[in-house]
Design a protein around this motif. Sequence first.
Motif, short mmCIF file in Angstrom:
data_model
loop_
_atom_site.label_atom_id
_atom_site.label_comp_id
_atom_site.label_asym_id
_atom_site.label_seq_id
_atom_site.Cartn_x
_atom_site.Cartn_y
_atom_site.Cartn_z
N LEU A 1 64.42 69.85 96.59
CA LEU A 1 65.33 70.19 95.51
C LEU A 1 64.60 70.19 94.16
CD1 LEU A 1 68.22 70.73 94.57
CD2 LEU A 1 68.62 68.26 94.59
N HIS A 2 63.75 69.20 93.95
CA HIS A 2 62.92 69.19 92.74
C HIS A 2 62.07 70.45 92.67
CE1 HIS A 2 59.00 68.46 90.79
NE2 HIS A 2 59.72 67.86 89.86
N ARG A 3 61.55 70.89 93.81
CA ARG A 3 60.63 72.03 93.83
C ARG A 3 61.30 73.31 93.32
NH1 ARG A 3 59.62 76.38 96.50
NH2 ARG A 3 61.32 76.02 97.96
N TRP A 4 62.53 73.57 93.76
CA TRP A 4 63.12 74.87 93.40
C TRP A 4 64.14 74.81 92.26
CZ3 TRP A 4 68.39 75.27 93.93
CH2 TRP A 4 69.03 74.49 94.89
N ALA A 5 64.68 73.62 91.96
CA ALA A 5 65.70 73.53 90.92
C ALA A 5 65.19 72.93 89.62
CB ALA A 5 66.89 72.72 91.42
N VAL A 6 64.14 72.12 89.67
CA VAL A 6 63.67 71.41 88.48
C VAL A 6 62.27 71.86 88.08
CG1 VAL A 6 63.13 69.14 87.51
CG2 VAL A 6 65.11 69.40 89.02
N ARG A 7 61.37 71.95 89.04
CA ARG A 7 59.97 72.24 88.70
C ARG A 7 59.78 73.54 87.92
NH1 ARG A 7 55.73 72.33 93.54
NH2 ARG A 7 56.50 74.47 93.78
N PRO A 8 60.47 74.64 88.26
CA PRO A 8 60.26 75.87 87.48
C PRO A 8 60.59 75.70 86.00
CG PRO A 8 61.35 76.38 89.55
CD PRO A 8 61.35 74.89 89.43
N LEU A 9 61.64 74.93 85.68
CA LEU A 9 61.99 74.72 84.28
C LEU A 9 61.01 73.76 83.62
CD1 LEU A 9 64.72 75.82 85.59
CD2 LEU A 9 65.81 74.82 83.58
N LEU A 10 60.50 72.78 84.38
CA LEU A 10 59.47 71.89 83.84
C LEU A 10 58.23 72.69 83.46
CD1 LEU A 10 59.48 68.73 86.15
CD2 LEU A 10 59.91 68.75 83.69
N ALA A 11 57.81 73.55 84.37
CA ALA A 11 56.61 74.35 84.14
C ALA A 11 56.79 75.29 82.96
CB ALA A 11 56.25 75.13 85.41
N GLY A 12 58.03 75.72 82.74
CA GLY A 12 58.31 76.63 81.63
C GLY A 12 58.60 75.91 80.33
N GLY A 13 58.50 74.59 80.33
CA GLY A 13 58.74 73.83 79.11
C GLY A 13 60.20 73.75 78.72
N ASP A 14 61.10 73.96 79.68
CA ASP A 14 62.53 73.99 79.36
C ASP A 14 63.30 72.94 80.14
OD1 ASP A 14 64.70 74.95 77.96
OD2 ASP A 14 65.26 76.38 79.51
N ALA A 15 62.66 71.82 80.43
CA ALA A 15 63.32 70.70 81.09
C ALA A 15 62.85 69.42 80.40
CB ALA A 15 63.00 70.66 82.58
N PRO A 16 63.67 68.38 80.38
CA PRO A 16 63.31 67.13 79.68
C PRO A 16 62.23 66.36 80.41
CG PRO A 16 65.40 66.86 80.82
CD PRO A 16 65.02 68.30 80.98
N VAL A 17 60.99 66.58 80.02
CA VAL A 17 59.85 65.95 80.70
C VAL A 17 59.97 64.43 80.68
CG1 VAL A 17 57.35 65.61 80.63
CG2 VAL A 17 58.31 67.88 80.25
N GLY A 18 60.34 63.87 79.53
CA GLY A 18 60.45 62.42 79.43
C GLY A 18 61.49 61.86 80.37
N THR A 19 62.63 62.54 80.48
CA THR A 19 63.70 62.09 81.38
C THR A 19 63.24 62.14 82.83
OG1 THR A 19 65.37 62.89 79.82
CG2 THR A 19 66.09 62.47 82.08
N VAL A 20 62.57 63.22 83.20
CA VAL A 20 62.07 63.34 84.57
C VAL A 20 61.01 62.27 84.85
CG1 VAL A 20 60.86 64.84 86.21
CG2 VAL A 20 62.59 65.80 84.68
N GLY A 21 60.13 62.02 83.89
CA GLY A 21 59.11 60.99 84.06
C GLY A 21 59.74 59.61 84.26
N GLU A 22 60.76 59.29 83.46
CA GLU A 22 61.44 58.01 83.61
C GLU A 22 62.15 57.91 84.96
OE1 GLU A 22 64.03 57.85 80.29
OE2 GLU A 22 62.42 57.56 78.81
N LEU A 23 62.74 59.02 85.39
CA LEU A 23 63.42 59.03 86.69
C LEU A 23 62.42 58.78 87.81
CD1 LEU A 23 65.58 59.63 88.80
CD2 LEU A 23 65.29 62.07 88.32
#
Length: 230
Positions: A110-132
């Motif tokens: 789920l992380h691979r297809w729903a979260v990672r693309p937005l992380l790679a594009g700079g459009d996801a909360p990196v800090g929140t994901v790191g804390e999670l």
Amino acid sequence: MRGRGREREAETGLLHKLPAARTVDEARELVERGGNRELLDSLRRPQAYVVLTLLLGEAARRLPSWEHPLCRELCEVVIAKEFWAVAPPGAAADPSDPPDEQRAANAAELHRWAVRPLLAGGDAPVGTVGELLARLRTSEVPSARETFWLIVDDERPGLPEAVWLTLLKDAYGVPRTARRPGPAAPGAIAGHPDDPGNGYTRRFLRRAGLLIGGMVAAILLLVAVRAWFG
């Protein structure tokens, strides 16, 4: 236009019938006929794991046709639900719950297809994901810890290099799974305590070496330039 409007109206509220669905096929039909907004709203509500699987499967099927705001909203829901890596606290035992290994594999996918693309594009909360991810690593639940390893031990988890290296450094020497009491089975291969068979130690050292090597090269170049013009 009127026909399409009636069709959309007929779809409204379909997913509220999910708890009353008598079979998986009936639930699947409701999910497939539900609107995008209903789909996302249903993911926010507590669901049996089998229903959650249907909802996420339908979201994955529709994702290529979704515009960016819907993709971002799905990403936010997935992060808020912590990839569904752990069963909800206090929830009754769900007969559709998978084994820990399967739950973790599903969460990492789920992380691979729903979260990672937005992380790679700079459009996801990196800090929140790191804390999670840090919370998953230190969780007492095996499926949470396994989810951490499956995501962070990937070659391209979508995280900035500094965040990725920090997560790997903090996990250095920590066993991937909880130690089980009792002697090892005959013929079992014991992993080194600093590298419990998942490759993260080698990956951390390789990445750290490249980073340090780049810094050293930059310093030497700066010294050479200053000497040349000095």
